[in-house]
Design an enzyme around this catalytic site. Sequence first.
Site, PDB file in Angstrom:
ATOM      1  N   ASN A  53     -10.350  -0.063  -0.278  1.00  9.58           N
ATOM      2  CA  ASN A  53      -8.662  -0.144   0.130  1.00  9.58           C
ATOM      3  C   ASN A  53      -8.162  -0.886  -1.095  1.00  9.58           C
ATOM      4  O   ASN A  53      -8.401  -1.876  -1.424  1.00  9.58           O
ATOM      5  CB  ASN A  53      -8.279  -0.758   1.108  1.00  9.58           C
ATOM      6  CG  ASN A  53      -6.597  -0.805   1.405  1.00  9.58           C
ATOM      7  OD1 ASN A  53      -6.119  -0.289   0.375  1.00  9.58           O
ATOM      8  ND2 ASN A  53      -6.351  -1.371   2.527  1.00  9.58           N
ATOM      9  N   HIS A  97      -3.164   7.361   2.157  1.00  8.41           N
ATOM     10  CA  HIS A  97      -3.588   5.846   1.721  1.00  8.41           C
ATOM     11  C   HIS A  97      -4.931   5.699   2.202  1.00  8.41           C
ATOM     12  O   HIS A  97      -5.213   5.781   3.421  1.00  8.41           O
ATOM     13  CB  HIS A  97      -2.760   4.975   2.301  1.00  8.41           C
ATOM     14  CG  HIS A  97      -3.058   3.433   2.157  1.00  8.41           C
ATOM     15  ND1 HIS A  97      -3.602   2.828   0.920  1.00  8.41           N
ATOM     16  CD2 HIS A  97      -2.985   2.368   2.744  1.00  8.41           C
ATOM     17  CE1 HIS A  97      -4.105   1.730   0.652  1.00  8.41           C
ATOM     18  NE2 HIS A  97      -3.604   1.414   2.131  1.00  8.41           N
ATOM     19  N   CYS A 112       0.940  -1.248   0.100  1.00  9.24           N
ATOM     20  CA  CYS A 112      -0.106   0.006  -0.093  1.00  9.24           C
ATOM     21  C   CYS A 112       0.779   1.231  -0.098  1.00  9.24           C
ATOM     22  O   CYS A 112       0.138   2.419  -0.150  1.00  9.24           O
ATOM     23  CB  CYS A 112      -0.917   0.109   1.422  1.00  9.24           C
ATOM     24  SG  CYS A 112      -2.036  -1.498   1.139  1.00  9.24           S
TER      25      CYS A 112
END
Length: 321
Positions: free
Chosen positions: A278, A248, A115
Amino acid sequence: MIYARIAGTGSYLPGEPVSNDDLVKRGIDTSDEWIVSRSGIRSRHLAAADTGASDLARVAAERAIEAAGCEAEDIDLIIVATSTPDYIFPSTAALVQSKLGIRNGGAAFDVQAVCSGFIYALSVAEKFIRSGSNKRALVIGAEVFSRILDWSDRGTCVLFGDGAGAVVLEASERPGILASALHADGSHHPILCVPGTVASGQVIGDPFLRMDGQAVFKFAVKVLGDVANEVLDAAGVQASSVDWLIPHQANIRIIQATAKRLGVPMERVVTTLDHHGNTSAASIPLALDEAVRAGRLRPGHRIVVEGVGGGFTWGAALIDF
Ligand code: ACO
């Protein structure tokens, strides 16, 4: 002095949104109330079985190239951040280069920082440009995380989605990226991992994402606050002069806790996870592009982008847009 500036952004989400209720209809033992209250996620996009990360990346890249007002042939560096590449090799970046019709181009390679991947890729591209070796880079985050989800593990499968985001980063006399910082601590790898591989035609180990959610939560809040302050301090900039924080998009509670630590009000935080989920390395460039196309993020604005992910890895960049 040569600097690196963002000249254009683009993104792509596959298919129609899949709501939390749609997941319940697909047989997952969950509820909209549980997912929204724990994560802030309401829907996500899931790629069709025949769509790879390079397909999503190609569309996002074409949109970024158009926004930058250049041609694919002007790109002399392609870096794709992904943990869900089309193949073991060649790299997704090489496939994207081919799909964009670039022949005999510059370097093309992937970075693997889960990520944090987009922040890693952006920072690497900036260093290539500032060294004078490259003039115009495509930096892409692209993921088909749905491929590595265990759909019988309700604690993880409801949190993720697929998508791609891209920026064209080009050499400029005006500063764009003012500071960046990258970190890793591999000793934390067990709390978020896909602990499997392929050998002799077999999957060896576990091919699905495994996560200790509470450990990830605590780690993420700590390092996201620290690394944002690190790039602000490096540039001598106060958090109060930042127009947008683009973190993020993992979990709204992580984002709120980070914003609070930095003293940035939520009105100045770009959040897209409610409708993207996500998307790992794609989440930051997806959020960036959405804010640009909505007219919220405009030229002259100062932004902090920051990510944290498996490894563990984390990083941030302070950017004049
Ligand atoms: N629907 C309904 N119930 C669920 C679900 C679900 N999808 N998932 C878990 N539960 C249940 C569990 O079975 C458990 O039930 P029990 O008490 O009867 O045993 C209960 O909910 C609590 O489970 P926990 O795992 O303890 O839930 P927690 O409150 O920790 O929330 C979550 C889980 C949302 C993952 C949280 O830990 C979190 O936000 N962690 C951050 C991790 C994250 O955001 N990861 C993203 C990837 S990492 C990254 O991008 C950096």
